[in-house]
Motif scaffolding. Structure first.
Motif, PDB file in Angstrom:
ATOM      1  N   ILE A  19       0.872  -1.174   0.000  1.00 35.61           N
ATOM      2  CA  ILE A  19       0.000   0.000   0.000  1.00 35.61           C
ATOM      3  C   ILE A  19       0.910   1.225   0.000  1.00 35.61           C
ATOM      4  CG2 ILE A  19      -1.837   1.231   1.201  1.00 35.61           C
ATOM      5  CD1 ILE A  19      -2.707  -1.521   0.301  1.00 35.61           C
ATOM      6  N   PRO A  20       0.907   2.025  -1.067  1.00 29.25           N
ATOM      7  CA  PRO A  20       1.877   3.127  -1.151  1.00 29.25           C
ATOM      8  C   PRO A  20       1.625   4.229  -0.125  1.00 29.25           C
ATOM      9  CG  PRO A  20       0.897   2.615  -3.308  1.00 29.25           C
ATOM     10  CD  PRO A  20       0.073   1.907  -2.278  1.00 29.25           C
ATOM     11  N   ALA A  21       2.683   4.911   0.231  1.00 34.06           N
ATOM     12  CA  ALA A  21       2.556   6.101   1.064  1.00 34.06           C
ATOM     13  C   ALA A  21       1.638   7.092   0.368  1.00 34.06           C
ATOM     14  CB  ALA A  21       3.929   6.722   1.308  1.00 34.06           C
ATOM     15  N   GLY A  22       0.792   7.751   1.154  1.00 38.54           N
ATOM     16  CA  GLY A  22      -0.137   8.711   0.581  1.00 38.54           C
ATOM     17  C   GLY A  22      -1.501   8.138   0.254  1.00 38.54           C
ATOM     18  N   THR A  23      -1.715   6.852   0.532  1.00 38.22           N
ATOM     19  CA  THR A  23      -3.001   6.208   0.262  1.00 38.22           C
ATOM     20  C   THR A  23      -4.005   6.541   1.356  1.00 38.22           C
ATOM     21  OG1 THR A  23      -1.918   4.366  -0.888  1.00 38.22           O
ATOM     22  CG2 THR A  23      -4.165   3.996  -0.101  1.00 38.22           C
ATOM     23  N   GLU A  24      -5.238   6.877   0.972  1.00 38.03           N
ATOM     24  CA  GLU A  24      -6.295   7.120   1.940  1.00 38.03           C
ATOM     25  C   GLU A  24      -6.976   5.809   2.326  1.00 38.03           C
ATOM     26  OE1 GLU A  24      -9.070  10.087   0.686  1.00 38.03           O
ATOM     27  OE2 GLU A  24      -7.568  11.687   0.664  1.00 38.03           O
ATOM     28  N   CYS A 104     -11.086   9.085   8.234  1.00 38.82           N
ATOM     29  CA  CYS A 104     -10.224   8.911   7.062  1.00 38.82           C
ATOM     30  C   CYS A 104      -8.779   9.146   7.486  1.00 38.82           C
ATOM     31  CB  CYS A 104     -10.626   9.906   5.968  1.00 38.82           C
ATOM     32  SG  CYS A 104      -9.679   9.733   4.435  1.00 38.82           S
ATOM     33  N   LEU A 105      -7.900   8.268   7.040  1.00 38.93           N
ATOM     34  CA  LEU A 105      -6.482   8.362   7.378  1.00 38.93           C
ATOM     35  C   LEU A 105      -5.652   8.221   6.102  1.00 38.93           C
ATOM     36  CD1 LEU A 105      -7.929   6.098   9.585  1.00 38.93           C
ATOM     37  CD2 LEU A 105      -6.056   7.086  10.892  1.00 38.93           C
ATOM     38  N   ARG A 106      -4.433   8.700   6.157  1.00 37.53           N
ATOM     39  CA  ARG A 106      -3.533   8.603   5.009  1.00 37.53           C
ATOM     40  C   ARG A 106      -2.226   7.967   5.458  1.00 37.53           C
ATOM     41  NH1 ARG A 106      -3.612  13.917   2.263  1.00 37.53           N
ATOM     42  NH2 ARG A 106      -2.428  14.637   4.069  1.00 37.53           N
ATOM     43  N   THR A 107      -1.738   7.037   4.654  1.00 32.59           N
ATOM     44  CA  THR A 107      -0.505   6.333   5.023  1.00 32.59           C
ATOM     45  C   THR A 107       0.694   7.280   4.899  1.00 32.59           C
ATOM     46  OG1 THR A 107      -0.249   5.506   2.759  1.00 32.59           O
ATOM     47  CG2 THR A 107      -1.411   4.093   4.320  1.00 32.59           C
ATOM     48  N   ARG A 108       1.551   7.239   5.909  1.00 34.29           N
ATOM     49  CA  ARG A 108       2.762   8.064   5.917  1.00 34.29           C
ATOM     50  C   ARG A 108       3.926   7.356   5.243  1.00 34.29           C
ATOM     51  NH1 ARG A 108       1.607   9.786  11.812  1.00 34.29           N
ATOM     52  NH2 ARG A 108       1.102  11.998  11.630  1.00 34.29           N
ATOM     53  N   THR A 109       3.811   6.041   5.115  1.00 33.95           N
ATOM     54  CA  THR A 109       4.886   5.237   4.559  1.00 33.95           C
ATOM     55  C   THR A 109       4.287   4.074   3.787  1.00 33.95           C
ATOM     56  OG1 THR A 109       6.919   4.025   5.133  1.00 33.95           O
ATOM     57  CG2 THR A 109       5.027   3.735   6.591  1.00 33.95           C
ATOM     58  N   ASP A 110       5.069   3.422   2.952  1.00 34.21           N
ATOM     59  CA  ASP A 110       4.583   2.219   2.287  1.00 34.21           C
ATOM     60  C   ASP A 110       4.277   1.151   3.329  1.00 34.21           C
ATOM     61  OD1 ASP A 110       5.111   3.552  -0.054  1.00 34.21           O
ATOM     62  OD2 ASP A 110       6.803   2.294  -0.667  1.00 34.21           O
TER      63      ASP A 110
END
Length: 224
Positions: A19-24, A104-110
């Motif tokens: 799951i790439p960084a920046g994914t919601e 809603c959250l966003r990934t900070r890292t892969d």
């Protein structure tokens, strides 16, 4: 890790998905808890607990998420909800959304996850759809989660097809695999989501999301 796994002789070959960084990502949680908080409660080895929760044999904290707001809601409130006669709609009891939040959250890292989405993914860990479909044997699923963790030490969690919104994906993160300098793996997007699913506005917004699945939230069971 609790040091009890692996407990099988089978050689697993888990497939990974990143799951790439920046994914919601989305989750439904009790409003008193932070949106990015892992659940510290360990499941009972044999009975109570979520499908992929940690146990006393493998002491990790869990955080369940979904790829879309609808899937997060469906995973939280649509379990065992029949279609009512004659309208063919599903009614969700108000208590299912009371004091709950859609965040809603966003990934900070892969995030490197073990995929359990396809038949080949399940076969790679010597399992079939029963691992995801059997509602009466979460203890087996929890044990297999620990077996996967033992043989995939880089895995930060699991991802699978949602049972309540097919073709969309749900996932769980393991806290001990997600620790990183400077904070956790998720950033909270405070301008998104539904802060109070039990409020009149919250129920209306939830109903709009759930409409494609022919479901809606009932009115409060007591005066507000």
């Amino acid at each position: 890790m609790g040091g009890f796994f692996p407990m099988i002789d089978l050689k697993l070959r888990p497939n990974r998905r990143v799951i790439p960084a920046g994914t919601e990502l989305w989750r439904v949680h009790r409003s008193i808890h932070a949106p990015d908080a892992f659940n510290p409660r360990l499941a009972d080895i044999h009975f109570d607990g979520g499908r992929f929760d940690g146990t006393v044999l493998d002491r990790y904290h869990s955080l369940y998420l979904a790829e879309t707001a609808l899937t997060a809601l469906a995973e939280s409130v649509l379990r065992s909800r029949p279609f009512d006669l004659p309208a063919g709609e599903r009614t969700i009891p108000y208590r299912a959304v009371w004091q709950r939040t859609l965040s809603c959250l966003r990934t900070r890292t892969d995030l490197t996850l073990v995929s359990l989405v396809s038949g080949t993914d399940l076969a790679a860990v010597c399992q079939d759809a029963t691992l995801l479909e059997d509602e009466g044997n979460y203890a087996r699923a929890r044990r297999w989660s620990s077996e996967i963790r033992a043989q995939a030490p880089d895995a930060m969690g699991l991802v699978w097809e949602s049972r309540r919104n097919r073709s969309e994906h749900a996932l769980v993160l393991f806290h001990d695999r997600c620790e990183r300098p400077g904070g956790g793996p998720l950033e909270v997007l405070t301008d998104r989501g539904i802060a109070d699913l039990g409020s009149e506005e919250g129920r209306e917004r939830a109903d709009a999301l759930l409409a494609p699945l022919r479901a809606s939230v009932s009115k409060p069971e007591w005066p507000c």
